[in-house]
Motif scaffolding. Structure first.
Motif, mmCIF file in Angstrom:
data_model
loop_
_atom_site.group_PDB
_atom_site.id
_atom_site.type_symbol
_atom_site.label_atom_id
_atom_site.label_comp_id
_atom_site.label_asym_id
_atom_site.label_seq_id
_atom_site.Cartn_x
_atom_site.Cartn_y
_atom_site.Cartn_z
ATOM 1 N N ALA A 1 0.834 -1.205 0.000
ATOM 2 C CA ALA A 1 0.000 0.000 0.000
ATOM 3 C C ALA A 1 0.869 1.255 0.000
ATOM 4 C CB ALA A 1 -0.930 -0.005 1.213
ATOM 5 N N VAL A 2 1.926 1.273 0.808
ATOM 6 C CA VAL A 2 2.802 2.439 0.854
ATOM 7 C C VAL A 2 3.568 2.587 -0.451
ATOM 8 C CG1 VAL A 2 4.809 3.452 2.012
ATOM 9 C CG2 VAL A 2 2.983 2.400 3.363
ATOM 10 N N ARG A 3 3.976 1.468 -1.027
ATOM 11 C CA ARG A 3 4.696 1.529 -2.304
ATOM 12 C C ARG A 3 3.803 2.111 -3.397
ATOM 13 N NH1 ARG A 3 5.521 -3.568 -2.903
ATOM 14 N NH2 ARG A 3 7.321 -3.597 -1.513
ATOM 15 N N LEU A 4 2.554 1.670 -3.457
ATOM 16 C CA LEU A 4 1.626 2.190 -4.461
ATOM 17 C C LEU A 4 1.287 3.654 -4.171
ATOM 18 C CD1 LEU A 4 -0.136 1.714 -6.917
ATOM 19 C CD2 LEU A 4 -1.919 0.807 -5.399
ATOM 20 N N ALA A 5 1.125 3.986 -2.893
ATOM 21 C CA ALA A 5 0.832 5.369 -2.522
ATOM 22 C C ALA A 5 1.944 6.303 -2.971
ATOM 23 C CB ALA A 5 0.636 5.464 -1.006
ATOM 24 N N ASP A 6 3.183 5.898 -2.759
ATOM 25 C CA ASP A 6 4.305 6.731 -3.194
ATOM 26 C C ASP A 6 4.319 6.904 -4.711
ATOM 27 O OD1 ASP A 6 5.865 8.033 -1.322
ATOM 28 O OD2 ASP A 6 6.981 6.237 -0.761
ATOM 29 N N LEU A 7 3.952 5.871 -5.427
ATOM 30 C CA LEU A 7 3.888 5.956 -6.886
ATOM 31 C C LEU A 7 2.834 6.972 -7.322
ATOM 32 C CD1 LEU A 7 4.937 4.765 -9.566
ATOM 33 C CD2 LEU A 7 3.104 3.068 -9.421
ATOM 34 N N TRP A 8 1.676 6.939 -6.689
ATOM 35 C CA TRP A 8 0.615 7.901 -7.016
ATOM 36 C C TRP A 8 1.005 9.324 -6.634
ATOM 37 C CZ3 TRP A 8 -4.633 5.267 -5.263
ATOM 38 C CH2 TRP A 8 -4.842 4.121 -6.054
ATOM 39 N N LEU A 9 1.695 9.476 -5.518
ATOM 40 C CA LEU A 9 2.066 10.816 -5.053
ATOM 41 C C LEU A 9 3.105 11.475 -5.958
ATOM 42 C CD1 LEU A 9 2.242 10.257 -1.182
ATOM 43 C CD2 LEU A 9 0.576 11.655 -2.407
ATOM 44 N N ASP A 10 3.850 10.689 -6.710
ATOM 45 C CA ASP A 10 4.837 11.267 -7.624
ATOM 46 C C ASP A 10 4.192 12.221 -8.615
ATOM 47 O OD1 ASP A 10 7.014 10.018 -6.486
ATOM 48 O OD2 ASP A 10 6.962 8.294 -7.847
ATOM 49 N N ASP A 11 2.926 11.974 -8.969
ATOM 50 C CA ASP A 11 2.220 12.844 -9.908
ATOM 51 C C ASP A 11 1.585 14.048 -9.223
ATOM 52 O OD1 ASP A 11 2.816 11.065 -11.967
ATOM 53 O OD2 ASP A 11 0.963 9.920 -11.660
ATOM 54 N N ALA A 12 1.495 14.017 -7.890
ATOM 55 C CA ALA A 12 0.749 15.058 -7.178
ATOM 56 C C ALA A 12 1.637 16.057 -6.448
ATOM 57 C CB ALA A 12 -0.204 14.408 -6.164
ATOM 58 N N THR A 13 2.914 15.759 -6.290
ATOM 59 C CA THR A 13 3.818 16.666 -5.584
ATOM 60 C C THR A 13 5.220 16.565 -6.163
ATOM 61 O OG1 THR A 13 4.860 17.155 -3.438
ATOM 62 C CG2 THR A 13 4.170 14.893 -3.822
ATOM 63 N N SER A 14 5.948 17.668 -6.054
ATOM 64 C CA SER A 14 7.338 17.677 -6.529
ATOM 65 C C SER A 14 8.299 17.163 -5.463
ATOM 66 C CB SER A 14 7.737 19.099 -6.935
ATOM 67 O OG SER A 14 7.683 19.975 -5.817
ATOM 68 N N LEU A 15 7.822 16.998 -4.233
ATOM 69 C CA LEU A 15 8.674 16.463 -3.180
ATOM 70 C C LEU A 15 8.840 14.962 -3.380
ATOM 71 C CD1 LEU A 15 7.248 18.298 -0.020
ATOM 72 C CD2 LEU A 15 9.183 18.957 -1.460
ATOM 73 N N PRO A 16 10.068 14.469 -3.388
ATOM 74 C CA PRO A 16 10.283 13.027 -3.598
ATOM 75 C C PRO A 16 9.870 12.212 -2.377
ATOM 76 C CG PRO A 16 12.370 14.130 -3.172
ATOM 77 C CD PRO A 16 11.331 15.209 -3.262
#
Length: 474
Positions: free
Chosen positions: A128-143
């Protein structure tokens, strides 16, 4: 503000038949009087053995230990000895940890018990965290800020977050401990050294007991390590509590995997913010400490308590603390500290809310419903806020969460993701409380650029001997 700002537990309930009932109760060894002079309720074996004709009716130690079960008497003596011999900081954190673990082991109000995390739950959280991080890549510039993802039991949450609670609570507890010793005249302090030491030990024990109980209860309700808007767990470790996630999503009518994923998005978003905005953690903790420094002590009341202090009746200290002895000062500085903290919390939670919604909305059919549920939980004073208010008299409630979320969303439309997230580069670039009143004005205001100033300051810091060389040349 909490009605009992330092939350040293609730006073004992009055018996139905008033003073007569209380007198009878004390004579029989029951209740919170002599049966439990410290009012802790955490002494092993306490309660249930002091009634008339009970196993401890003729026990000469009943006045101190409430007619304990003889098998627990040794443990009670040991705990009492630890309490009175404590010589550490303002909070007995060993006691806090012990009581928190005991509270967790008792289970929650709905009857659910803590349990070890199995391989399947660990895998589900990691994915879940791995997928969440993948989705967040499109929503924020913070890595990504999560170097690892972990599934915690409630007991593991207690162990992992106690260092953060220590940092948050110790400043307030220190003020209490200092005040307890300073109320005596200086010429009497040397003579009363043992008494002052006992009082401070008792104060540390009372703080430790209350904090342990509060943290233990909170462990049965939180879903991750960032529920109160502050980083409570180790840096770079995204954590979720599977048992509490199940309880949170039980009546929502949303698939379990969607609930887990949405909460993973929030946890991962917090981790990104705290990992890549290096000044943010100290800014928030500093605001809490600044507020705590404005707490004043009613010295007249404390002097009265100290003057009548009976070492055999130490619960009177706890009773006095419950009666509002410590209150925030109504000063401009104190109000400014509170406003600064509330604004910072609103900006953090508003950013997380906006970013998570942008990531989840196109992908989860339940995104809107889950967003509203979390918003209400945070803004209405959920368990985390209530617990923190109990600990230090401060509600960590982002009162302007919706305003902040709208402002961040408007910034995204006007400046893009990079322009929005770039504001976290410097604390002076962030919106203020007045900007939350006029978000359009802030969004379209000329953007400040601190990069050149930071560059100049950095160059000056690298050349400390420049002025000395100039002086020598003269």
């Amino acid at each position: 503000m909490s009605d009992t700002p330092f939350g040293f537990g609730l006073p004992p309930e009055e018996p139905d038949d008033g003073d007569e009932g209380k007198k009878k109760d004390q004579e029989s060894g029951g209740g919170q009087g002599p049966a439990n002079p410290f009012g802790f309720g955490g002494l092993p074996g306490a309660g249930g053995f002091g009634g008339p004709g009970g196993p401890g009716a003729d026990n000469p130690l009943a006045a101190m230990f409430g007619s304990l079960n003889p098998t627990d008497l040794g443990a009670a003596f040991q705990q009492l000895g630890q309490m009175l011999s404590y010589e550490g900081g303002p909070v007995n954190w060993d006691m806090a940890k012990q009581i928190a673990r005991q509270t967790v082991s008792q289970g929650t109000a709905d009857g659910t018990k803590d349990a070890s995390i199995g391989p399947a739950e660990r895998t589900a959280v990691e994915e879940a965290v791995r997928l969440a991080d993948l989705w967040l890549d499109d929503a924020t510039s913070l890595p990504s800020g999560a170097g690892s993802a972990v599934a915690w039991s409630r007991a593991e949450w207690v162990e992992a977050t106690l260092p953060a609670w220590k940092e948050l609570v110790d400043p307030v507890a220190e003020r209490v401990g200092t005040a307890m010793g300073d109320v005596l005249p200086e010429e009497m302090q040397a003579m009363a050294g043992p008494l002052i030491g006992m009082m401070r030990s008792m104060g540390g024990a009372m703080f430790g007991t209350q904090i342990g109980q509060a943290v233990g209860v909170l462990a049965g309700e939180v879903v991750g390590s960032t529920d109160i808007g502050l980083p409570l767990g180790p840096a770079g470790k995204a954590a979720l509590l599977p048992a509490n996630i199940d309880a949170f999503g039980k009546d929502l009518g949303v698939p379990k995997d969607e609930v887990r994923l949405y909460l993973a998005l929030r946890e991962a978003a917090h981790q990104r913010l705290f990992a890549h905005v290096p000044w943010l953690r100290s800014h928030l903790y500093g605001a809490v400490d600044g507020y705590a420094r404005g707490i004043k002590v009613d010295t007249a009341k404390l002097e009265d308590v100290v003057g009548q202090f009976d070492p055999q009746n130490p619960e009177q200290l706890q009773d006095a603390l419950q009666q509002g002895m410590f209150q925030p000062e109504d000063t401009p500085e104190q109000k400014a500290a509170l406003a600064r903290l509330e604004t910072a919390l609103a900006l953090v939670e508003g950013w997380v809310d906006a970013v998570v919604h942008a990531a989840a909305k196109p992908r989860l059919s339940s995104a809107d419903a889950l967003r509203e549920t979390l918003r209400r939980r945070r803004a209405s004073g959920g368990p985390a806020e209530q617990t923190f208010a109990t600990l230090i008299g401060l509600e960590l409630r982002p009162r302007r969460l919706r305003d902040a979320s709208r402002l961040w969303a408007s910034l995204t439309d006007a400046r893009g993701v990079d322009g929005r997230d770039g504001l976290w580069a410097h604390p002076d670039m962030l919106p203020t409380a007045s900007d939350l009143d006029d978000p359009d004005g802030f969004v379209h205001r000329e953007q400040l650029d601190f990069s050149e100033l930071d560059k100049m300051l950095g160059e000056a810091a690298d050349k400390p001997d420049l002025k000395k060389k100039d002086d020598d040349s003269e």
